[in-house]
Write a protein that holds these residues in place. Sequence first.
Motif, PDB file in Angstrom:
ATOM      1  N   SER A  56      -4.145   3.700  -2.588  1.00 44.26           N
ATOM      2  CA  SER A  56      -4.391   2.985  -1.331  1.00 44.26           C
ATOM      3  C   SER A  56      -5.721   3.388  -0.720  1.00 44.26           C
ATOM      4  CB  SER A  56      -3.262   3.267  -0.329  1.00 44.26           C
ATOM      5  OG  SER A  56      -2.046   2.740  -0.799  1.00 44.26           O
ATOM      6  N   SER A  57      -6.040   4.680  -0.799  1.00 49.60           N
ATOM      7  CA  SER A  57      -7.303   5.149  -0.229  1.00 49.60           C
ATOM      8  C   SER A  57      -8.496   4.536  -0.951  1.00 49.60           C
ATOM      9  CB  SER A  57      -7.376   6.674  -0.289  1.00 49.60           C
ATOM     10  OG  SER A  57      -7.357   7.131  -1.640  1.00 49.60           O
ATOM     11  N   LEU A  63       0.825  -1.207   0.000  1.00 53.65           N
ATOM     12  CA  LEU A  63       0.000   0.000   0.000  1.00 53.65           C
ATOM     13  C   LEU A  63       0.862   1.261   0.000  1.00 53.65           C
ATOM     14  CD1 LEU A  63      -2.791  -1.090   2.502  1.00 53.65           C
ATOM     15  CD2 LEU A  63      -3.043  -0.746   0.048  1.00 53.65           C
ATOM     16  N   SER A 111      -0.638   6.932  -1.729  1.00 54.15           N
ATOM     17  CA  SER A 111      -1.831   7.156  -0.912  1.00 54.15           C
ATOM     18  C   SER A 111      -3.111   7.254  -1.721  1.00 54.15           C
ATOM     19  CB  SER A 111      -1.656   8.433  -0.077  1.00 54.15           C
ATOM     20  OG  SER A 111      -1.422   9.547  -0.932  1.00 54.15           O
TER      21      SER A 111
END
Length: 354
Positions: free
Chosen positions: A43-44, A35, A40
């Motif tokens: 990943s979110s 991740l 980010s």
Amino acid sequence: MAQTPGGSNSSQAAGGSKKKGVKEYTGRQKAAIFLVSIGSEISSEIFKFLREDEIETLTFEIARLETIEPDQKDAILTEFQEMMMANQFITMGGIDYARELLEKSLGSQKAIDIINRLTSSLQVRPFDFIRRTDPAHLLNFIQQEHPQTIALILAYLEPNKASVILQNLPHEVQSDVARRIANMDRTSPEVLREVERVLEKKLSTLSSEDYTTAGGVESIVEILNMVDRASEKQIIEALEDEDPELAEEIKKRMFVFEDIVMLDDRAIQKVMREVDSNELAKALKSVDTEVQDKIFRNMSKRAAGMLKEDMEYMGPVRLKDVEEAQQKIVSIIRHLEDTGEIVVARAGEDEMVV
């Protein structure tokens, strides 16, 4: 000796923290590294498809991450890619098809490793969501269900949790549930899905369409071995009225001859006074040295020597005769326990002297 920039020698530098191998990372740590590696933003988006407890776990692992070497990160990303590729092949044509394609591209051993990791991660036993529930809460949740439903759930639970629930069911239900577990053989995926849907209000993913084996006499014996003695006795007595043959079969397996090593020395000596020496010699013919030594230690040297001679001069003995002799001794042990003359330790019970 060569010095490092900080003034320490090179051997000291080499003797510092050892670089962690990729295989040493847990699945959660690998997921966290993955991740972080993809950024980010992506990943979110992945987090939107995870449960709250999974998000908490991964967030914790990400926070704990130390410096990751580029080659380690690349290896974990490669492993992820291979797993996704294998999963796609399985979806397209099944495990054999996936293995064949992976062998052509990655080699035989690599293909086997990937398939094994993937299939083990896909295994989801029925009622997995229930196994994470506290037995006390689960008892309130299922005790109004039909005995067959309760039996099905208990057959898939760990014996220690199942025993807590069984011993706290109403007496009139206990033996019925115990009998149904013992007589259970195979349950179709459709039935499992329906029961899970009713209990959880949604389907739980089954790993395959193969019929799943659970229950049976061994299952109820394992559960009964962990319930308290009063509940065990009540259930067995009720089964003796309802199904004598099943009750006898369960009783035979509740305490096997090899379990004699769990008895204390006083109990062993008490049992030996009730056992015929010829039956004891036959019973010890097929057991390991631990069981034999336990018996010999609780006899006089003269008696132990005579018993060993009897076993030697007896020669080969039919397995059926050995098992019959062992069962006679087990019956004596259970009788002595029922009359309170000896105590048979049970899982989860604390030993107490009063």
